[in-house]
Design a protein around this motif. Structure first.
Motif, mmCIF file in Angstrom:
data_model
loop_
_atom_site.group_PDB
_atom_site.id
_atom_site.type_symbol
_atom_site.label_atom_id
_atom_site.label_comp_id
_atom_site.label_asym_id
_atom_site.label_seq_id
_atom_site.Cartn_x
_atom_site.Cartn_y
_atom_site.Cartn_z
ATOM 1 N N LYS A 1 0.884 -1.264 0.064
ATOM 2 C CA LYS A 1 -0.063 -0.086 0.136
ATOM 3 C C LYS A 1 0.943 1.282 -0.210
ATOM 4 O O LYS A 1 1.709 1.392 1.069
ATOM 5 C CB LYS A 1 -0.909 -0.133 1.316
ATOM 6 N N GLN B 1 -15.147 7.255 -4.726
ATOM 7 C CA GLN B 1 -14.059 5.963 -4.636
ATOM 8 C C GLN B 1 -14.583 4.961 -5.591
ATOM 9 O O GLN B 1 -13.798 4.311 -6.107
ATOM 10 C CB GLN B 1 -14.235 5.662 -2.995
ATOM 11 N N THR C 1 -11.618 3.287 -8.490
ATOM 12 C CA THR C 1 -10.881 2.246 -8.108
ATOM 13 C C THR C 1 -10.392 1.432 -9.161
ATOM 14 O O THR C 1 -8.977 1.042 -9.034
ATOM 15 C CB THR C 1 -11.929 0.951 -7.278
ATOM 16 N N ASP D 1 -5.415 -1.025 -7.485
ATOM 17 C CA ASP D 1 -6.517 -0.066 -6.976
ATOM 18 C C ASP D 1 -5.879 0.972 -6.385
ATOM 19 O O ASP D 1 -5.117 1.218 -5.921
ATOM 20 C CB ASP D 1 -7.353 -0.892 -5.972
ATOM 21 N N LEU E 1 -7.315 4.619 -4.012
ATOM 22 C CA LEU E 1 -8.215 4.763 -2.817
ATOM 23 C C LEU E 1 -8.158 6.284 -2.647
ATOM 24 O O LEU E 1 -7.083 6.639 -2.664
ATOM 25 C CB LEU E 1 -7.851 3.831 -1.455
ATOM 26 N N GLN F 1 -7.697 9.069 0.215
ATOM 27 C CA GLN F 1 -7.271 9.257 1.465
ATOM 28 C C GLN F 1 -7.593 10.766 1.965
ATOM 29 O O GLN F 1 -7.128 11.633 1.397
ATOM 30 C CB GLN F 1 -5.787 9.243 1.846
#
Length: 795
Positions: A73, A230, A234, A253, A255, A257
């Motif tokens: 991530k 969102q 994706t 993917d 995302l 934040q």
């Protein structure tokens, strides 16, 4: 009437000076502790709040899946995402990209500084973030190539009192024209922006769907639902850069934040800063509340304990015609006066202790931040509610006495008050014991991380930064510098590498085995080393060989670690040796090294691939024989560095100190916890001391009779202490499961962690019992030693 109430309240407080002073001190310390903690908590939660539309600003997170599993991530993403978002989605008001180049030398008039807090940025960054320009035009400041804007502090560093506008800085060897100066960027930001250079011009920095080193920020229209948006983005990467292996679990993917969540609730690869810890901040908030409640509990305890002393006063005033409501107002005014005095003392404590506390937390904290964030109104509200609640029960209890019963000396209805006082003592010590266990656990976890075998040697390791802009002569200069250092006996060993332990590896490449047709690609973290790196760091080989001068093909070979062996699907390290992998080019695995911790124990082992690239010497690791005569050694090393690498700043650090900086947040948390655990116990003991004094006074006649009948001093001390110690034992039993649950939740954030030490419960219990016994026994001994004749006469 109100003035008389104040007069009576003030006289009553002064009449009972010991209780007045103890209450004031306890409340003041409790309030000061609470306010200090809340200053820190408020600062931590204020990150990125200063942007006008912070609630609509997001950073794009990249989640990469390989073989159906989450590989990493990342806080950074592909540079092509920003223009795609702007083009495809009407909800997007603006996007901006920042590329953090880590470090480079910036020069003006032959004055060189190594800069770490700079980025290449789109000009649209000024439409997303609040950056206040002092000179220049934010609409065009970074629109042209090779332009730069800077903070006012940075401008003074390079240009002094001169006007920087229109002057030229060198970034490495590239000239950049100064087009703006802005106010220093706030410290409560997840970004540190001292210098902003115009965005990179190479095509890859515009359109790449593979190079993911770019921070991407997006500002949405206020009416946009982030959850719905969102869902739309994706699969954006799949749309523009479809993965042929998506069905095999290979995909990326995106995302959203929230900007304001980044500092406390983000723990991704390639973070722009060492983030805070949301759990720790929550724990500190609870500690602040507990300490304040403990202080108010003391007031309730002491006020109800003094009910016997004030019973006759209440009875006489009722006989004289005072109504119950008037008595309640008087007692509440006493509570208000005492609390206001405590606030004044607390503010003095805060001002005196502020420098120490700021040094403890590493944050620029002050009471002015409460004004800036409109927190005074909630604080005053909490104070008034606390004052009301802490004064309400004693006021109702004292005002409820019946005058006839009281004046006859019969007051047997205080058992309820006794039960309440006992419950409050239990609450105080439950809080204190939880804090003691928590503090012990934090320090044990820190000790575990610092004492853990890291898999490499850190002792007497001096790290020098190499130069950022190497040319074709750099490798020869590196070899010459090594020879000079070893030849002059300044160091025992010297090695070069692209990264050193403690620094996050940003060089990642997918690697795929070539000995199996069904092999899939996996992301490995790459670093460049020379022949002596493993030896200099005492990193062990578990299979194969190290890079060696006798082999002329090592530039096409690689070493991997044990974690990479498992990730690539080899059954053992020995099986991996001699196999080839494709990682941009074809590499032969010639050795496997034992896993070592590239970063702190908050993170697990990374799958690593080491390449032999001796001219990628971003760091020199020098093994000193000792740190004796360190200043002289550093001066000699610097002289040789300046001779071989002129025009480059001589920057160094010691590896052990640098590596342990990763635990700075935990160290600060531990120090803050221990400080306020001590203060919580101190406040609880103040109340216990005053209560023991009062109980001893109430039992003066009983003690005198017992002594006349032959009771020994130890038996009297035991008699007076045991009731309090029973309450502390109950508190310990209640605190143990609470502390175990809370600390297990905190430890979950670490990849490598201890279990909550069983002995911490025993130690906390003994500490609480010991402190409580010492607190109570002082008054118990005093009462037990009193002359019984004098005790009985006083009745």
């Amino acid at each position: 009437m109100l003035r008389n109430y104040f007069k009576i309240a003030w006289r009553n407080l002064l009449k009972n000076r010991p209780f007045f002073l103890i209450n004031t001190l306890g409340l003041a310390v409790g309030m000061a502790s609470c306010l200090l903690i809340l200053q820190y908590v408020t600062f931590e939660r204020s990150y990125d709040d200063f942007h006008p539309d912070a609630q609509n600003i997001y950073r794009i997170e990249l989640d990469s899946y390989q073989n159906g599993k989450l590989a990493f991530k990342s806080a950074t993403s592909f540079p092509a995402i920003a223009p795609a978002l702007k083009k495809d989605f009407p909800e997007v008001l603006e996007t901006a990209r920042l590329y953090d180049a880590q470090t480079d030398v910036v020069t003006y008039n032959n004055v060189h500084y190594r800069e770490d807090n700079y980025s290449f940025a789109d000009n649209s960054v000024f439409k997303i973030f609040k950056i206040d320009f002092l000179s220049g035009n934010p609409a065009t400041a970074l629109s042209d190539k090779h332009t730069v804007v800077m903070s006012e502090t940075t401008a003074r560093k390079y240009f002094g009192n001169q006007n920087p506008m229109g002057k030229t800085l060198l970034l490495g060897r590239e000239p950049y024209l100064v087009k703006g100066v802005y106010k220093d960027y706030p410290k409560n930001s997840h970004l540190e922006l001292d210098l902003l250079f115009s965005y990179r011009t190479e095509p890859e920095a515009q359109t790449s769907w593979g190079w993911y080193d770019f921070y991407t920020y997006v500002k949405l229209k206020p009416s946009t639902n982030p959850d719905q948006f969102q869902a739309k983005i994706t699969d954006l990467v799949q749309k523009y850069n479809p993965s042929p292996n998506r069905t095999a679990g290979m995909h990326n993917d995106l995302l959203l934040q929230p900007l304001r969540d980044i500092h406390l609730y983000s723990n991704l690869n390639q973070e722009a800063e060492v983030n805070g810890n949301g759990k720790s901040v929550t724990v500190l908030s609870i500690i602040a509340l507990f300490i304040l409640v403990i202080a108010w509990v003391n007031y309730i305890n002491l006020a109800t304990a003094r009910a016997m002393d004030r019973a006759k006063e209440v009875g006489i005033r009722k006989v004289a015609g005072a109504e119950r409501s008037q008595l309640i107002i008087q007692f509440l005014l006493e509570s208000l006066i005492l609390n206001l005095l405590a606030v004044a003392v607390a503010l003095v404590i805060i001002q005196v202790s502020a420098p120490y506390f700021n040094n403890l937390t590493g944050r620029p904290l002050s009471l002015t931040q409460w004004l800036q964030q409109d927190l005074w109104l909630p604080a005053i509200g909490v104070f008034l509610i606390g004052t009301l609640l802490s004064g309400l029960y004693p006021a109702f209890l004292l005002s409820s006495f019946q005058p006839i019963t009281v004046l006859k000396g019969k007051l047997s209805s205080l058992t309820g008050g006794l039960s309440l006082r006992q419950s409050l003592i239990v609450f105080q010590f439950v809080s204190s014991v939880v804090l003691i266990i928590g503090t012990i656990t934090v320090y044990q976890q820190l000790r575990y991380m610092q004492d853990q075998d890291l898999g490499f040697s850190v002792t007497n390791k001096l790290i020098l930064r190499g130069i950022s802009n190497a040319d074709s002569t750099y490798e020869a200069k590196v070899n010459a510098f090594k020879q000079e250092l070893v030849g002059a006996n300044l160091v025992k060993k010297v090695t070069t590498s692209a990264y050193v332990p403690g620094i996050e590896i940003l060089w990642t490449r997918d690697a795929r085995r070539l000995d199996r047709t069904d092999a899939v690609a996996n992301t490995l973290y790459n670093t460049a080393i020379d022949y002596t790196f493993l030896d200099a760091y005492d990193i062990k080989l578990v299979a194969g060989r190290n890079f060696n001068r006798t082999f002329g093909t090592d530039r096409h070979n690689a070493l991997i670690n044990e974690t990479a062996v498992k990730l690539l699907g080899f059954d053992s390290p020995a099986e991996a040796v001699g196999k080839r992998v494709n990682s941009g080019d074809t590499l032969l695995i010639v050795g496997v090294v034992k896993d070592y911790h590239q970063q702190g124990l908050q993170k697990g082992h990374w799958p690593m691939l080491m390449r032999f690239i001796p001219d990628d010497a971003r760091f020199f690791s020098l093994q000193l024989a000792s740190t004796d005569e360190l200043d002289n050694k550093l001066a000699n090393i610097k002289a040789k560095y300046d001779q071989i690498f002129p025009g480059n700043p001589f920057d160094y650090f010691f590896l052990d100190t640098f590596f342990n900086e990763q635990y700075k947040a935990e160290q600060q948390f531990g120090r803050v916890c221990s400080l306020f655990a001590g203060l919580a116990i101190f406040i609880a003991c103040l109340g216990l001391f005053a209560l023991a004094t009062f109980i001893a006074k109430q039992r003066t006649k009983e003690i005198g009779i017992r002594k006349v009948l032959g009771a020994s001093v130890p038996s009297l001390i035991n008699l007076l202490s045991q009731d309090f110690l029973k309450l502390v034992i109950v508190a310990i039993l209640l605190a143990a499961p609470l502390a175990w649950f809370a600390m297990n939740r905190w430890l979950e954030d670490f990849a490598y962690h201890i279990a909550v030490p069983w002995w911490s419960f025993v130690l906390a219990g003994f500490l609480a019992m010991g402190i409580a016994f010492l607190t109570v026994s002082f008054q118990s001994i005093k009462a037990a030693l009193m002359n019984p004749v004098k005790s009985l006469r006083s009745e």
